[in-house]
Design a protein around this motif. Structure first.
Motif, mmCIF file in Angstrom:
data_model
loop_
_atom_site.group_PDB
_atom_site.id
_atom_site.type_symbol
_atom_site.label_atom_id
_atom_site.label_comp_id
_atom_site.label_asym_id
_atom_site.label_seq_id
_atom_site.Cartn_x
_atom_site.Cartn_y
_atom_site.Cartn_z
ATOM 1 N N LEU A 145 0.842 -1.203 0.000
ATOM 2 C CA LEU A 145 0.000 0.000 0.000
ATOM 3 C C LEU A 145 0.875 1.250 0.000
ATOM 4 O O LEU A 145 0.603 2.207 -0.748
ATOM 5 N N GLY A 146 1.932 1.252 0.819
ATOM 6 C CA GLY A 146 2.854 2.386 0.836
ATOM 7 C C GLY A 146 3.534 2.571 -0.510
ATOM 8 O O GLY A 146 3.736 3.705 -0.960
ATOM 9 N N ALA A 147 3.867 1.463 -1.184
ATOM 10 C CA ALA A 147 4.499 1.549 -2.508
ATOM 11 C C ALA A 147 3.529 2.155 -3.521
ATOM 12 O O ALA A 147 3.925 2.953 -4.379
ATOM 13 N N ALA A 148 2.238 1.788 -3.418
ATOM 14 C CA ALA A 148 1.231 2.358 -4.330
ATOM 15 C C ALA A 148 1.031 3.846 -4.041
ATOM 16 O O ALA A 148 0.971 4.663 -4.970
ATOM 17 N N PHE A 149 0.944 4.207 -2.776
ATOM 18 C CA PHE A 149 0.811 5.626 -2.408
ATOM 19 C C PHE A 149 2.018 6.434 -2.903
ATOM 20 O O PHE A 149 1.878 7.581 -3.328
ATOM 21 N N THR A 150 3.215 5.818 -2.833
ATOM 22 C CA THR A 150 4.427 6.526 -3.286
ATOM 23 C C THR A 150 4.361 6.809 -4.789
ATOM 24 O O THR A 150 4.744 7.885 -5.239
ATOM 25 N N SER A 151 3.871 5.832 -5.566
ATOM 26 C CA SER A 151 3.758 6.053 -7.020
ATOM 27 C C SER A 151 2.736 7.142 -7.322
ATOM 28 O O SER A 151 2.931 7.948 -8.237
ATOM 29 N N ILE A 152 1.653 7.181 -6.535
ATOM 30 C CA ILE A 152 0.646 8.231 -6.729
ATOM 31 C C ILE A 152 1.243 9.598 -6.384
ATOM 32 O O ILE A 152 1.061 10.582 -7.104
ATOM 33 N N GLY A 153 1.982 9.661 -5.277
ATOM 34 C CA GLY A 153 2.599 10.923 -4.868
ATOM 35 C C GLY A 153 3.621 11.410 -5.877
ATOM 36 O O GLY A 153 3.716 12.610 -6.153
ATOM 37 N N LEU A 154 4.408 10.474 -6.446
ATOM 38 C CA LEU A 154 5.404 10.851 -7.450
ATOM 39 C C LEU A 154 4.719 11.412 -8.692
ATOM 40 O O LEU A 154 5.163 12.421 -9.262
ATOM 41 N N MET A 155 3.620 10.769 -9.108
ATOM 42 C CA MET A 155 2.881 11.261 -10.273
ATOM 43 C C MET A 155 2.327 12.659 -10.004
ATOM 44 O O MET A 155 2.434 13.552 -10.840
ATOM 45 N N ALA A 156 1.753 12.871 -8.805
ATOM 46 C CA ALA A 156 1.190 14.184 -8.466
ATOM 47 C C ALA A 156 2.281 15.249 -8.470
ATOM 48 O O ALA A 156 2.054 16.384 -8.910
ATOM 49 N N SER A 157 3.476 14.887 -8.007
ATOM 50 C CA SER A 157 4.583 15.840 -7.976
ATOM 51 C C SER A 157 5.038 16.219 -9.385
ATOM 52 O O SER A 157 5.551 17.323 -9.599
ATOM 53 N N SER A 158 4.846 15.312 -10.347
ATOM 54 C CA SER A 158 5.258 15.603 -11.723
ATOM 55 C C SER A 158 4.283 16.528 -12.442
ATOM 56 O O SER A 158 4.592 17.061 -13.494
ATOM 57 N N LEU A 159 3.085 16.716 -11.857
ATOM 58 C CA LEU A 159 2.056 17.514 -12.525
ATOM 59 C C LEU A 159 2.143 18.995 -12.215
ATOM 60 O O LEU A 159 1.557 19.817 -12.922
ATOM 61 N N SER A 160 2.819 19.362 -11.125
ATOM 62 C CA SER A 160 2.823 20.760 -10.720
ATOM 63 C C SER A 160 4.169 21.138 -10.119
ATOM 64 O O SER A 160 4.869 20.289 -9.543
ATOM 65 N N GLU A 161 4.526 22.410 -10.256
ATOM 66 C CA GLU A 161 5.748 22.884 -9.599
ATOM 67 C C GLU A 161 5.445 23.383 -8.196
ATOM 68 O O GLU A 161 6.351 23.783 -7.469
ATOM 69 N N ASN A 162 4.163 23.384 -7.835
ATOM 70 C CA ASN A 162 3.743 23.818 -6.506
ATOM 71 C C ASN A 162 3.617 22.586 -5.596
ATOM 72 O O ASN A 162 2.781 21.713 -5.826
ATOM 73 N N GLN A 163 4.450 22.527 -4.559
ATOM 74 C CA GLN A 163 4.460 21.341 -3.709
ATOM 75 C C GLN A 163 3.146 21.171 -2.938
ATOM 76 O O GLN A 163 2.728 20.041 -2.668
ATOM 77 N N ILE A 164 2.487 22.258 -2.592
ATOM 78 C CA ILE A 164 1.225 22.168 -1.857
ATOM 79 C C ILE A 164 0.146 21.533 -2.731
ATOM 80 O O ILE A 164 -0.621 20.670 -2.281
ATOM 81 N N ILE A 165 0.099 21.959 -4.007
ATOM 82 C CA ILE A 165 -0.871 21.375 -4.936
ATOM 83 C C ILE A 165 -0.578 19.881 -5.123
ATOM 84 O O ILE A 165 -1.498 19.054 -5.127
#
Length: 241
Positions: A145-165
């Protein structure tokens, strides 16, 4: 890949983020397991680690986005992502290095909870009267589950330069994929299709692993989620070239 991995791990460990995340996770889970009366193992009288495995995912869905939100967003904001992409590294190596660094910190955060196992084991009657196989299966589920959450977080980080978003988007996606499909399945309009929606969500597969049953279908499900979000991350990076 290992160059990116070691750079990110060193960056984590040289910043306060890693230590804050570890401290918050262990303090939060420790309070839930040992202090708060509603969830304390000392109060409900059973020698098990149900509190960790039932509440841990909800803590992780906030802490993992806090770890991953900077992985690409910081590079994009600082203008170093283009420089990184010009290095003799493939996109797979860059994404793999950053992903494994985030996953390393997640596993590193979970390792101290092994102390809870030995503590609860000593409290059993007789000592050691604990479902070790079930707990190992639950740990496998928590790591996947943590590995899946990490992949989701990495994808979200690639979508924006704003860390909060990136953080908010990752928390929303983690929450929806973990519990959203089960909530949709609970709506009394789907009939026999309810099971289909349940199978799409992480909660059903996580609960299955938490019973100590290492079913290949659950493992394939989590590996598929990881692959899909890493693939989306790569497609997003391709758009910048």
């Amino acid at each position: 890949m290992w160059t990116v991995f070691s750079k990110e791990v060193n960056s984590f460990l040289n910043s306060l983020i890693a230590y804050v995340v570890i401290a918050v996770f262990l303090t939060g889970i420790g309070l839930l397991m040992w202090v708060f009366p509603e969830t304390s193992v000392l109060d409900y009288g059973y020698a098990d680690m149900e509190t960790l495995f039932s509440l841990g995912p909800y803590v992780l869905m906030f802490l993992i986005p806090a770890i991953t939100m900077r992985l690409f967003a910081e590079e994009k904001k600082g203008g170093t992502l283009e420089l990184l992409l010009t290095r003799p590294l493939s996109e797979v190596q860059i994404i793999g290095g950053k992903y494994l660094a985030g996953l390393f910190l997640v596993v590193f955060t979970l390792l101290p909870t092994a102390l809870y196992y030995f503590s609860i084991s000593s409290l059993g009657n007789p000592p050691g009267n604990l479902d070790t196989a079930g707990i190992l299966g639950s740990y496998v589920g928590l790591v996947l589950l943590g590995a899946a959450f990490t992949s989701i977080g990495l994808m979200a980080s690639s979508l924006s330069e704003n860390q909060i978003i990136a953080f908010i988007l990752a928390v929303f996606l983690c929450f929806f994929l973990f519990t959203g499909f089960n909530s949709i399945a609970a709506i009394n309009v789907w009939g026999s299709y309810s099971l289909f929606f349940e199978q799409l969500g992480m909660l059903t597969h996580y609960n299955s692993l938490s019973k100590g049953l290492l079913d290949s279908r659950d493992i394939v499900y989590f590996l598929s989620v990881i692959f899909i979000f890493l693939l989306i991350t790569r497609l997003k990076l391709n758009q910048r070239i």
